[in-house]
Write a protein that holds these residues in place. Structure first.
Motif, PDB file in Angstrom:
ATOM      1  N   LEU B 234      15.268   4.441  54.547  1.00 20.67           N
ATOM      2  CA  LEU B 234      16.251   5.191  55.209  1.00 20.67           C
ATOM      3  C   LEU B 234      17.040   5.912  54.529  1.00 20.67           C
ATOM      4  O   LEU B 234      17.483   7.054  54.905  1.00 20.67           O
ATOM      5  CB  LEU B 234      17.170   3.767  55.924  1.00 20.67           C
ATOM      6  CG  LEU B 234      17.969   4.280  56.947  1.00 20.67           C
ATOM      7  CD1 LEU B 234      18.297   2.849  57.723  1.00 20.67           C
ATOM      8  CD2 LEU B 234      19.346   4.776  56.450  1.00 20.67           C
ATOM      9  N   TRP B 235      17.305   5.507  53.487  1.00 24.27           N
ATOM     10  CA  TRP B 235      18.332   6.215  52.333  1.00 24.27           C
ATOM     11  C   TRP B 235      17.240   7.681  51.997  1.00 24.27           C
ATOM     12  O   TRP B 235      17.921   8.761  52.003  1.00 24.27           O
ATOM     13  CB  TRP B 235      18.266   5.502  51.147  1.00 24.27           C
ATOM     14  CG  TRP B 235      18.910   6.141  49.821  1.00 24.27           C
ATOM     15  CD1 TRP B 235      20.497   6.478  50.039  1.00 24.27           C
ATOM     16  CD2 TRP B 235      18.496   6.756  49.046  1.00 24.27           C
ATOM     17  NE1 TRP B 235      20.562   7.026  48.755  1.00 24.27           N
ATOM     18  CE2 TRP B 235      19.445   7.401  47.954  1.00 24.27           C
ATOM     19  CE3 TRP B 235      17.123   6.950  48.358  1.00 24.27           C
ATOM     20  CZ2 TRP B 235      19.348   7.843  46.854  1.00 24.27           C
ATOM     21  CZ3 TRP B 235      16.927   7.494  46.974  1.00 24.27           C
ATOM     22  CH2 TRP B 235      17.997   8.182  46.347  1.00 24.27           C
ATOM     23  N   ARG B 236      16.139   7.537  51.837  1.00 23.43           N
ATOM     24  CA  ARG B 236      15.356   8.554  51.372  1.00 23.43           C
ATOM     25  C   ARG B 236      15.341   9.735  52.355  1.00 23.43           C
ATOM     26  O   ARG B 236      15.251  10.992  52.351  1.00 23.43           O
ATOM     27  CB  ARG B 236      13.722   8.313  50.554  1.00 23.43           C
ATOM     28  CG  ARG B 236      13.122   9.608  50.329  1.00 23.43           C
ATOM     29  CD  ARG B 236      11.956   9.223  49.652  1.00 23.43           C
ATOM     30  NE  ARG B 236      11.124   8.406  50.211  1.00 23.43           N
ATOM     31  CZ  ARG B 236      10.139   8.651  51.016  1.00 23.43           C
ATOM     32  NH1 ARG B 236       9.834   9.918  51.246  1.00 23.43           N
ATOM     33  NH2 ARG B 236       9.094   7.748  51.726  1.00 23.43           N
ATOM     34  N   GLN B 237      15.305   9.187  53.616  1.00 24.53           N
ATOM     35  CA  GLN B 237      14.968  10.253  54.994  1.00 24.53           C
ATOM     36  C   GLN B 237      16.420  10.560  55.380  1.00 24.53           C
ATOM     37  O   GLN B 237      16.283  11.469  56.396  1.00 24.53           O
ATOM     38  CB  GLN B 237      14.017   9.414  55.929  1.00 24.53           C
ATOM     39  CG  GLN B 237      12.545   9.224  55.410  1.00 24.53           C
ATOM     40  CD  GLN B 237      11.819   8.714  56.436  1.00 24.53           C
ATOM     41  OE1 GLN B 237      12.139   8.099  57.307  1.00 24.53           O
ATOM     42  NE2 GLN B 237      10.535   8.890  56.256  1.00 24.53           N
ATOM     43  N   LEU B 238      17.505  10.004  55.167  1.00 21.69           N
ATOM     44  CA  LEU B 238      18.709  10.242  55.809  1.00 21.69           C
ATOM     45  C   LEU B 238      19.025  11.891  55.682  1.00 21.69           C
ATOM     46  O   LEU B 238      19.585  12.366  56.660  1.00 21.69           O
ATOM     47  CB  LEU B 238      19.751   9.604  55.018  1.00 21.69           C
ATOM     48  CG  LEU B 238      21.250   9.676  55.619  1.00 21.69           C
ATOM     49  CD1 LEU B 238      21.325   8.902  56.696  1.00 21.69           C
ATOM     50  CD2 LEU B 238      22.166   9.172  54.648  1.00 21.69           C
ATOM     51  N   GLY B 239      18.837  12.484  54.426  1.00 19.38           N
ATOM     52  CA  GLY B 239      19.145  13.748  54.341  1.00 19.38           C
ATOM     53  C   GLY B 239      18.453  14.596  55.236  1.00 19.38           C
ATOM     54  O   GLY B 239      19.079  15.614  55.964  1.00 19.38           O
ATOM     55  N   PHE B 240      17.125  14.366  55.297  1.00 17.58           N
ATOM     56  CA  PHE B 240      16.196  14.997  56.355  1.00 17.58           C
ATOM     57  C   PHE B 240      16.738  14.993  57.779  1.00 17.58           C
ATOM     58  O   PHE B 240      17.013  16.118  58.486  1.00 17.58           O
ATOM     59  CB  PHE B 240      14.939  14.846  56.110  1.00 17.58           C
ATOM     60  CG  PHE B 240      13.954  15.275  57.306  1.00 17.58           C
ATOM     61  CD1 PHE B 240      13.435  16.592  57.210  1.00 17.58           C
ATOM     62  CD2 PHE B 240      13.465  14.488  58.035  1.00 17.58           C
ATOM     63  CE1 PHE B 240      12.590  17.090  58.017  1.00 17.58           C
ATOM     64  CE2 PHE B 240      12.638  15.054  59.224  1.00 17.58           C
ATOM     65  CZ  PHE B 240      12.069  16.332  58.924  1.00 17.58           C
ATOM     66  N   ASN B 241      17.069  13.952  58.223  1.00 17.68           N
ATOM     67  CA  ASN B 241      17.499  13.564  59.695  1.00 17.68           C
ATOM     68  C   ASN B 241      18.951  14.291  59.902  1.00 17.68           C
ATOM     69  O   ASN B 241      19.040  14.973  60.862  1.00 17.68           O
ATOM     70  CB  ASN B 241      17.638  12.215  59.824  1.00 17.68           C
ATOM     71  CG  ASN B 241      16.332  11.357  59.843  1.00 17.68           C
ATOM     72  OD1 ASN B 241      15.402  12.126  59.884  1.00 17.68           O
ATOM     73  ND2 ASN B 241      16.277  10.135  59.604  1.00 17.68           N
ATOM     74  N   VAL B 242      19.840  14.124  58.779  1.00 17.22           N
ATOM     75  CA  VAL B 242      21.101  14.754  59.080  1.00 17.22           C
ATOM     76  C   VAL B 242      20.953  16.281  59.226  1.00 17.22           C
ATOM     77  O   VAL B 242      21.574  16.791  60.127  1.00 17.22           O
ATOM     78  CB  VAL B 242      21.924  14.369  57.892  1.00 17.22           C
ATOM     79  CG1 VAL B 242      23.490  15.288  57.905  1.00 17.22           C
ATOM     80  CG2 VAL B 242      22.300  13.019  57.967  1.00 17.22           C
ATOM     81  N   ILE B 243      20.162  16.921  58.488  1.00 17.69           N
ATOM     82  CA  ILE B 243      19.790  18.335  58.366  1.00 17.69           C
ATOM     83  C   ILE B 243      19.336  18.761  59.842  1.00 17.69           C
ATOM     84  O   ILE B 243      19.936  19.727  60.410  1.00 17.69           O
ATOM     85  CB  ILE B 243      19.059  18.806  57.306  1.00 17.69           C
ATOM     86  CG1 ILE B 243      19.583  18.594  55.835  1.00 17.69           C
ATOM     87  CG2 ILE B 243      18.428  20.326  57.460  1.00 17.69           C
ATOM     88  CD1 ILE B 243      18.663  18.908  54.774  1.00 17.69           C
TER      89      ILE B 243
END
Lengths: 360, 363
Positions: B234-243
């Motif tokens: 979840l942490w590693r993919q958070l930035g992608f999802n937020v973008i």
């Protein structure tokens, strides 16, 4: 997924349009604190690794854990060659004083008063508290670098990433150019075929690929590490979209001026598409540098490990010895190149993701 | 093909046209060759491989037909439970239809208006049934996927809403801190979280202890290990999802909000009735991408738990790797499993697409 192409939408991810009224002051303060708090939590694992990598071994496994790297203060005392570790003592009469430790014998610590070397006492270890202060130690980086062939891992990663990025850029530019500018039968079919390959998950193909590459005798070689990734359907897709936005008249004008399409590609299209090409280059770099499953299965010689695989084995080897400082130092070395790319090209990266909805 | 009469008279016409065609193919050749060898052909050879089995001793490869798939079926699905629960599933489905019909009569509304609710209910019931009957790696994969996508997307959307507020300053700084994990590799993510989950000096349990909570032994506790991996992914993919969520938010025209403000809607009402509905195409896209990504997670699992303790974190992909590369390679059944994973990805995308079709609002 949508493919915004107009100028306005391209900058959509930048801070919201300028004419918009800022939020009121109360909301601003709440949001500032909230977002900074969340930002700290999100970036905490990286910060923690960075801080931990600068700790000395006895500091890193302290409980309760401390955030900032600390080392015991040493003072030089007249009459002693080496600086002595400094302690805070609670003396029998209840007063608190700072003493430096000379030796430890029979369960007692022998201490000397740094300002008066004649004043020597002995105390129980429980009465002495180490005096520490913030200090960075590079010891972990030295041990991580020297205790195993880390320079070699790093070099392997650089070579592997370099080959993949170079070929993906070259092949994608050529294919995207053919799809965007040139005309030939079956163009659309071939384009959908290539884009369709994005849907095929790597885990469906990696076992046959492994068998194929190892039967060619290419395991544990740079060719074997990189061969399946020399082309990128994502790159073809991304660059084709960009090349299509170049005005068609430019191409016709160049042909009238006597340029052939090969020259037009390298003299006009590529220089005009620097932004898109470098954005794809960044994605390609990040993807190649972070690769895990393929290098894990295709290499079994220590000397051919990439840094991602090196850190895995370093972790498992160190686990019982638990050299967490060394492990954190390696993690920092492994993430440093990608972190630098992020800091330099954050805007391009974010825009690329927002435009294509893909991570490369 | 454009063909002007002028060109047709030129003696060079045919040859030049042929050369231009060949030029196009020449530029495509490198990409097509690499993709053919490493993507297209392996799809077929993977299927062929899934129909074979290597004898336990020696290298004799034997054609076994669909035997690997039969073995997998027993491995991944609790056939007994599937049969036992089937009547319950049918009853639940009939009850759902009756319930929605009853509801529409009660509300004096035509049944058609509640069709999307019925679809939701059916998908929910079927999902519960599926979770009840799957076992082994398939169960781990499904739980893992649900546990990363739903919380991950929820958090990302609210973060994106907060980040999209026009602040006077430091906007770039907040984004920097929140986006930074997108460049971290899965192996390094695993290592960073291993340190955070350290049983003695790990930060997460230290923070929990400050709150008076006795934290679990994250990586060796059979119940918590999967949660530990979920958090890392979840942490590693958070930035992608937020973008992606931010890009979606910024495509919503501000006129909607202005109209809502005139009508006196507060922030929550705006989020509930404007932002979320208009963001639904983005949410749908995020669900598809996150599901596919979650099914493909490998590095974190390998670094954090290696599929353990027991087999509690052995997802389909890790199972495939385990069967194909650990101990005696069983590449036949591993290939069969990779086909199952591929089909699962396709099915989930189709299901999500169906939900989205009935629910997604386009401006």
């Amino acid at each position: 997924m949508s493919m915004p192409t107009s100028e306005k939408e391209k900058s959509a991810i930048a801070v919201r349009s300028m004419e918009e009224r800022p939020v009121d002051l109360r909301s601003e303060i709440i949001l500032q604190f909230l977002l900074f708090g969340v930002g700290l939590i999100v970036s905490f694992p990286i910060l923690l690794a960075l801080l931990s990598s600068f700790k000395v071994p006895e500091d890193i496994i302290n409980y309760p854990p401390t955030l900032f790297p600390q080392q015991q203060v040493h003072v030089s005392v007249t009459g002693y060659d080496e600086p002595l570790p400094l302690y805070q003592l609670t003396l029998d009469d209840g007063t608190v004083a700072e003493y430096a430790q000379v030796s430890r014998e029979g369960g007692r610590l022998y201490m000397v008063n740094p300002s008066n070397p004649g004043d020597m006492i002995d105390v129980a270890p429980s009465a002495a508290k180490r005096i520490e202060r913030f200090a960075l130690s590079f010891e972990n980086y030295e041990t991580a670098w020297t205790s195993q062939p880390f320079a070699r891992y790093f070099f392997n990663s650089v070579v592997q990433t370099g080959i993949i990025v170079a070929f993906q850029l070259l092949f994608s530019i050529l294919a995207a150019y053919a799809f965007a500018i040139l005309d030939f039968p079956g163009r659309n079919f071939l384009f959908y075929l290539i884009v369709g390959s994005l849907m095929v998950p790597f885990q469906l193909t990696f076992i046959p690929n492994f068998i194929f590459v190892s039967e060619l005798g290419l395991s544990n070689t740079y060719i074997g590490l990189t061969l399946p990734f020399l082309a990128s359907a994502f790159g073809v897709f991304l660059l084709r979209q960009f090349f299509m936005s170049l005005p068609r008249e430019l191409y016709e004008a160049a042909l009238i001026d006597g340029a052939n399409s090969w020259l037009y590609l390298w003299r006009v299209v590529v220089p005009l598409s620097k932004g898109a090409i470098s954005a794809f280059g960044i994605f390609s770099f990040l993807g190649a540098w972070s690769q895990y499953l393929w290098p894990l299965v295709i290499t079994n010689e220590v000397d051919m490990r990439t840094i991602q695989i090196g850190i895995r084995f370093f972790l498992f080897d160190q686990e019982r010895g638990a050299d967490w400082g060394g492990i954190m130092a390696t993690a920092i070395i492994a993430l440093l190149p990608t972190l630098l790319i992020f800091l330099v090209a954050q805007r391009q990266l974010v825009r690329g993701i927002a435009m294509t909805g893909l991570k490369g | 093909m454009e063909s002007s009469s002028q060109d047709l008279h030129s003696p060079w016409y045919g040859r030049r046209k042929l050369l231009k065609m060949l030029e196009g193919y020449a530029y495509l050749t490198p990409t097509l060759v690499v993709l053919s060898i490493f993507v297209f052909i392996p799809i077929i050879s993977s299927f062929q491989l899934s129909l074979t089995r290597v004898a336990p001793f020696g290298n004799a490869v034997r054609y076994v037909g669909l035997e690997n798939y039969e073995r997998l079926l027993v491995r991944l699905i609790n056939v007994e439970a599937a049969q036992t629960y089937l009547p319950y599933l049918l009853v639940a489905l009939v009850l759902s239809v009756i319930a929605i019909i009853g509801y529409s009569i009660l509300k004096h509304q035509p049944f058609g208006q509640y069709r999307s609710r019925l679809q939701y209910l059916i998908i929910f019931v079927v999902l519960v049934y599926i979770i009840a009957i799957v076992q082994g790696a398939l169960r781990v994969s499904l739980i893992f996927t649900l546990g990363t996508t739903i919380p991950g997307i929820t958090i990302s959307v609210f973060l994106a809403i907060a980040l999209s507020m026009p602040l006077r300053r430091f906007s770039w700084f907040h984004r920097l801190l929140i986006f930074v994990p997108i460049v971290i590799s899965s192996a390094v993510t695993g290592v960073l979280f291993r340190w955070i989950y350290h049983p003695v000096v790990g930060y997460i349990n230290y923070v929990l202890s400050l709150l008076g909570i006795d934290g679990p032994n994250w990586l060796s506790d059979a119940d918590w290990a999967i949660v530990a991996i979920m958090l890392a992914v979840l942490w590693r993919q958070l930035g992608f999802n937020v973008i992606i969520a931010l890009a979606g938010l910024q495509s919503i025209s501000s006129t909607f909000y202005e109209a809502a403000k005139v009508d006196g809607a507060n922030l929550w009402h705006q989020i509930r009735h404007i932002t979320l509905p208009l963001l639904s195409p983005t949410l749908f896209f995020l669900f598809v991408i996150n599901t596919i990504n979650s099914l493909q997670v490998f590095g974190e699992i390998d670094v954090l738990t290696q599929g353990g303790p027991g087999e509690t974190t052995r997802t389909l992909l890790y199972d495939i790797y385990f069967l194909a590369f650990r101990g005696t390679p069983q590449r036949g059944i591993a290939s069969a499993e990779s086909f199952v994973l591929f089909i699962l990805i396709v099915i989930l995308s189709v299901v999500q697409f169906r939900i989205a079709n009935s629910r997604v609002h386009y401006q």
